[in-house]
Design an enzyme around this catalytic site. Structure first.
Site: not given
Ligand code: PXG
Length: 290
Positions: A52, A105, A151, A184
């Site tokens: 990812r 760039r 991300k 989400e």
């Molecule tokens: N949606 C978003 C927008 C995310 O940032 C998830 C879903 C879950 O994805 P994973 O792959 O982790 O199952 C995330 C997860 C926090 C935090 O503080 C969460 C994320 C990144 C940084 C901080 O809750 N990502």
């Protein structure tokens, strides 16, 4: 001894892990990241997270200075250097140092760093009793602008929603997409359960394709529970029997109310608690050994 950070391939003490004020990751949120977990001496779903990360990089035309194999080795190096068998790993890749203009760039080399540390989850009591969430007015970014599957380091969309949620007194905020469908939460994917069928929004709803989300779908199918990836509205959450969120940090957390409407009987449901147990087993018994 203090925490050791891997910065551009070198292990350095936390106090010395610094990046330039000219880094476009800081100036423009121009970069990407991953949050990964280690459980019982194993990195959970490392390949999925690394894939990812490199997909996010490809979309924003960012060249990660190391290949996937080296990235995986670096992640393990940081865990070992900090004697961590359980913990949270943050991988960040920034566009690197440039000038005060937007043009990437002008940034000849991307920077990357890896932090591994202990993690504080939601309080235990919330896993037992469930979470109350609220829908906020900040809509998830439209995919045509910044695809939520990337991300990226620009999390202001989610942070604005988080602020609204906090103002409403809830620990997580539900975000809709521009058409009003459930996308989400600010850092978690959402699942609902109705009459034994599990539904979660597809990434095309405007959500990150969650690694935990995919793991939970596999676990549910192993239990012979039907899982659908489909668009749904708040109506379906209000009237669901059960609801839960998934994320690397949160794992699986039950949701018992949305916008003041109790979900099901207002207690974490049986399917949710079953999946929490399955997930803990999976997380502690699979993954790449550190
Ligand atoms: N949606 C978003 C927008 C995310 O940032 C998830 C879903 C879950 O994805 P994973 O792959 O982790 O199952 C995330 C997860 C926090 C935090 O503080 C969460 C994320 C990144 C940084 C901080 O809750 N990502």
């Amino acid at each position: 001894m203090g925490l050791k950070i891997l910065l551009d391939g070198q292990l350095v003490e936390k106090e010395n892990a610094k990046i330039s004020v000219f880094d476009h990751g800081l100036l423009y949120g121009d970069g990407i990241f991953e949050g990964i977990r280690a459980y019982s001496g194993r990195v959970f779903r490392m390949k999925e997270h690394i894939d990812r990360l490199y997909d996010s990089a490809k979309v924003i035309m960012l060249e990660i200075p190391v290949d996937k194999k080296k990235m995986a080795a670096d992640i393990k190096t940081v865990l070992r250097a900090n004697s961590l068998r359980d913990g949270y790993i943050r991988v960040v890749v920034t566009r690197g140092v440039g000038d005060l203009g937007l043009d990437p760039r002008k940034c000849p080399k991307a920077s990357y760093f890896i932090i591994a540390d202990n993690i504080s989850l939601y309080p235990d009591e919330l896993y037992k009793n469930g979470l109350e969430i609220a829908t906020v007015s900040t809509r998830r970014n439209i995919p045509e602008s910044l695809n939520p599957r990337v991300k990226s380091l620009n999390y202001l969309n989610n942070i604005m929603a988080k602020i609204e949620g906090t103002q409403r007194g809830v620990a997580e905020a539900l975000m809709l997409n521009s058409q009003g469908y459930v996308a989400e939460c600010t850092g978690d994917n959402i699942f609902i359960i109705k009459e034994g069928v599990i539904t979660t929004p597809p990434a095309s709803a405007g959500a990150l394709l969650g690694v935990t989300q995919e793991a939970v779908i596999e676990l549910a199918r192993k239990r012979k529970i039907e899982v659908r990836k489909e668009l749904f509205t708040r109506y379906c959450v209000f009237t669901a029997d059960e609801c839960f969120l998934t994320g690397t940090a949160a794992e699986i957390i039950p949701v018992v109310a949305l916008d003041g409407r109790k979900i099901g009987d207002g207690k974490p449901g049986l399917i949710t608690t079953g999946l929490i147990a399955d997930f803990r087993k999976l997380a502690n018994s699979t993954g790449e050994v550190i």
